[in-house]
Design a protein around this motif. Structure first.
Motif, PDB file in Angstrom:
ATOM      1  N   ASP A 153       0.668  -1.035   0.076  1.00  0.00           N
ATOM      2  CA  ASP A 153      -0.046  -0.080   0.099  1.00  0.00           C
ATOM      3  C   ASP A 153       0.989   1.271  -0.082  1.00  0.00           C
ATOM      4  N   ILE A 154       0.945   1.964  -1.100  1.00  0.00           N
ATOM      5  CA  ILE A 154       1.965   2.951  -1.215  1.00  0.00           C
ATOM      6  C   ILE A 154       1.494   4.229  -0.557  1.00  0.00           C
ATOM      7  N   THR A 155       0.347   4.503  -0.145  1.00  0.00           N
ATOM      8  CA  THR A 155      -0.259   5.448   0.951  1.00  0.00           C
ATOM      9  C   THR A 155       0.269   4.818   2.410  1.00  0.00           C
ATOM     10  N   ARG A 156      -0.161   3.820   2.858  1.00  0.00           N
ATOM     11  CA  ARG A 156       0.319   3.495   4.307  1.00  0.00           C
ATOM     12  C   ARG A 156       1.608   3.392   4.288  1.00  0.00           C
ATOM     13  N   GLN A 157       2.271   2.807   2.996  1.00  0.00           N
ATOM     14  CA  GLN A 157       3.719   2.576   3.118  1.00  0.00           C
ATOM     15  C   GLN A 157       3.980   1.165   4.010  1.00  0.00           C
TER      16      GLN A 157
ATOM     17  N   PRO B 204       4.877  14.748  -2.895  1.00  0.00           N
ATOM     18  CA  PRO B 204       4.868  14.131  -1.692  1.00  0.00           C
ATOM     19  C   PRO B 204       3.263  13.131  -1.552  1.00  0.00           C
ATOM     20  N   GLN B 205       2.461  13.499  -2.522  1.00  0.00           N
ATOM     21  CA  GLN B 205       0.896  12.832  -2.584  1.00  0.00           C
ATOM     22  C   GLN B 205       0.742  12.182  -3.661  1.00  0.00           C
ATOM     23  N   PRO B 206       0.423  10.698  -3.627  1.00  0.00           N
ATOM     24  CA  PRO B 206       0.359   9.964  -4.590  1.00  0.00           C
ATOM     25  C   PRO B 206      -1.004  10.379  -5.432  1.00  0.00           C
ATOM     26  N   VAL B 207      -0.959  10.301  -6.736  1.00  0.00           N
ATOM     27  CA  VAL B 207      -1.976  10.907  -7.811  1.00  0.00           C
ATOM     28  C   VAL B 207      -2.314   9.423  -8.581  1.00  0.00           C
ATOM     29  N   LEU B 208      -3.671   8.866  -8.934  1.00  0.00           N
ATOM     30  CA  LEU B 208      -3.750   7.626  -9.526  1.00  0.00           C
ATOM     31  C   LEU B 208      -3.922   8.266 -10.724  1.00  0.00           C
ATOM     32  N   SER B 209      -3.369   7.585 -11.924  1.00  0.00           N
ATOM     33  CA  SER B 209      -3.363   7.855 -13.218  1.00  0.00           C
ATOM     34  C   SER B 209      -4.769   7.425 -13.788  1.00  0.00           C
TER      35      SER B 209
ATOM     36  N   GLY C 292      11.659   8.284   6.256  1.00  0.00           N
ATOM     37  CA  GLY C 292      10.079   8.010   6.436  1.00  0.00           C
ATOM     38  C   GLY C 292       9.263   8.523   5.412  1.00  0.00           C
ATOM     39  N   LYS C 293       9.587   9.522   4.521  1.00  0.00           N
ATOM     40  CA  LYS C 293       8.760  10.398   3.962  1.00  0.00           C
ATOM     41  C   LYS C 293       8.870   9.855   2.426  1.00  0.00           C
ATOM     42  N   PRO C 294       7.738   9.463   1.766  1.00  0.00           N
ATOM     43  CA  PRO C 294       7.972   9.302   0.331  1.00  0.00           C
ATOM     44  C   PRO C 294       7.648  10.228  -0.510  1.00  0.00           C
ATOM     45  N   THR C 295       8.207  10.291  -1.926  1.00  0.00           N
ATOM     46  CA  THR C 295       7.873  10.975  -2.916  1.00  0.00           C
ATOM     47  C   THR C 295       7.465  10.113  -3.851  1.00  0.00           C
ATOM     48  N   TYR C 296       6.557  10.682  -4.528  1.00  0.00           N
ATOM     49  CA  TYR C 296       5.958   9.575  -5.584  1.00  0.00           C
ATOM     50  C   TYR C 296       6.158  10.253  -7.073  1.00  0.00           C
TER      51      TYR C 296
END
Length: 499
Positions: free
Chosen positions: A196-200, A279-284, A298-302
């Motif tokens: 889960d790429i939002t919850r990591q 820093p926020q996932p956007v669905l295509s 601990g901070k993802p970049t998308y």
């Protein structure tokens, strides 16, 4: 203080070890191709033990070429072919089967069934991915169901799953009487269809959908930090592994694409274009993938990613299959030797088509042949196909809301070809920037490892070290560009098996 980084770049057709200095410049390189196994139509496998043996010898060779010792290496960075799936014994690290490569299509029917079951939107929402045999999840299930006793052993915790980075980490940090570290980074985890790429974190619902026991999964860490200590048996000195990222995400890092809207496109066996979306996932909504570009502290970049399965692999086919070129460099000379493509198009769907088509059953085609067609036209068609496919991706990115970039940063072995870089600029109608260090996949792994050991102060220091070697400006007129691309689209429609 040790001031060098050793990067392991484990690719689809070869493995490399590159020593980088503190300025991010390569000091010494060792490389070796390894065997490709094709046991059935659409199946591709690698011998993970062969890869491990090669990696050890290449690490030693690169350090020796640099005139260094193990004690001079501050950290090890690993970058790898993504999605390729290895299952091995927790006790000793022996693989239970050859690795199933990302190109492999044996689980396409399973994926079709999952889509028919109506779980596609759920999977995309959680993972950012479209259900496809490209990713690891169905490969894991296939191995557990086809290797006798494997599923029962996996459920007992006796087997480990990992992508190549995880397998190498396990073997690097293990040894006689010592179990290796079973971990991966967030970028590789994001390519499994189980994360889960939002919850990591690994997702219980996805594990049930794809029938994967959670006991076999690696721990997921940031891309930069200490993963474990590589055994002194390899280089005569214990060295920390401090950076890991999948090859395309490592290239994002090596290209210093740290600001939203920046685009890099890597040309190796396949082609992979990524645009940083922050820093926020956007669905295509146009069949691209949303993926973790990197995770630090601990901070993802998308990123939004378009994946093309065959780029350099088509040139390899010209060399090894058709035997019409002696080496990759010859294609540039041949392509420049004919004034136009003569209506010849190569659709390199040897293992299906990736984004934005996602058609695993499509197969390659060479279209527009006449009695005047020669090997130069075919070589040119192979190079042109790379640019057309890249335009497919950038068009989808634009449709998903990405701004047209001021330039695209390119890397990978193919971009040493000036003719290809110019045709890319012409077809995309945007400047193409080739960096001083074109092997930015390995460089990105080195930067990640160097950040963890203090060789680099932060992202600004990494970005400062990026230098453009040559900038290619578009010079093709709009009418010619439109005509050539229309011919490509017509050729693609000839091979598609789905709408």
């Amino acid at each position: 203080m040790a001031k060098y980084i050793l990067a392991i770049d484990q690719g689809t057709t070869s493995s490399r070890a590159i020593v980088f200095d503190a300025a991010g410049l390569p000091v010494a390189t060792a490389q070796k191709e390894f065997a490709q196994h094709y046991p059935a139509d659409g199946w591709v496998e690698h011998d993970a033990e062969e890869i491990w043996r090669d990696v050890q010898s290449l690490m030693r060779e690169a350090v020796a070429k640099a005139g260094l010792r193990g004690s001079d290496i501050a950290g090890i960075g690993i970058t790898n072919q993504r999605e390729t799936t290895v299952v091995w014994e927790r006790d000793g690290g022996r693989p239970i089967h050859r690795a199933i490569v990302w190109q492999d299509r044996r689980t396409a029917d399973i994926c079709r069934q999952k889509i028919a079951d109506g779980v596609g939107s759920l999977v995309q929402k959680k993972t950012g991915l479209l259900i496809d045999s490209y990713f690891s999840a169905t490969k894991i299930a296939w191995l557990l169901d086809h290797v006798p006793g494997a599923r029962a052993r996996a459920e007992k915790g006796e087997l480990c799953f990992g992508t190549i980075d995880s397998f190498l980490l396990f073997r690097l940090t293990g040894g006689p009487g010592k179990t290796g570290i079973h971990a991966t980074d967030a970028t590789n985890a994001s390519r499994t269809m189980l994360f889960d790429i939002t919850r990591q974190d690994w997702d219980e619902v996805l594990l049930k959908i794809f029938d994967v026991p959670p006991a076999m999964l690696p721990r997921v860490l940031d891309c930069s930090g200490e993963f474990g200590i590589a055994s002194a048996d390899i280089l005569g000195h214990a060295i920390p592994v401090t950076g890991i990222a999948g090859d395309q995400q490592a290239a994002v890092f090596g290209q210093a694409c740290f600001q939203p809207g920046m685009v890099k496109s890597t040309y190796g066996t396949g082609c992979f274009a990524l645009v940083n979306i922050g820093p926020q996932p956007v669905l295509s909504t146009h069949r691209l993938l949303t993926t973790v570009a990197y995770r630090l502290n601990g901070k993802p970049t998308y990123a939004l990613e378009g994946s093309i399965f065959v780029a350099g692999a088509a040139v390899k086919w010209l060399r090894d299959g058709l035997k019409i070129v002696g080496g990759a460099a010859e294609t540039a000379t041949l392509a420049a030797g004919v004034p136009e493509n003569h209506g010849v198009y190569l659709v390199p769907a040897f293992v299906g088509l990736g984004a934005p088509y996602w058609d695993p059953d499509a197969r390659g085609a060479l279209i527009g042949l006449t009695l005047d067609t020669g090997r130069a036209h075919i070589a040119r068609a192979a190079l042109e196909a790379v640019a057309y496919q890249t335009r497919d991706l950038t068009a989808a990115m634009k449709a998903d809301g990405a701004e047209k970039p001021t330039a695209i940063r390119v890397d990978g072995g193919m971009v040493a070809n000036d003719w290809l870089c110019q045709f890319l600029a012409d077809m995309l109608d945007v400047a193409v920037e080739r960096p001083k260090v074109i092997e930015t996949t390995a460089l990105g792994a080195a930067y990640l490892a160097g950040l963890a050991v203090g060789l680099y102060a932060g992202l600004d220091a990494v970005a400062y070290g990026w230098h453009c070697e040559r900038r290619f400006e578009p010079r093709m007129n709009a009418e010619t560009r439109a005509r050539l691309y229309a011919g490509w689209q017509k050729a693609v429609r000839r091979v598609l098996t789905r709408d």
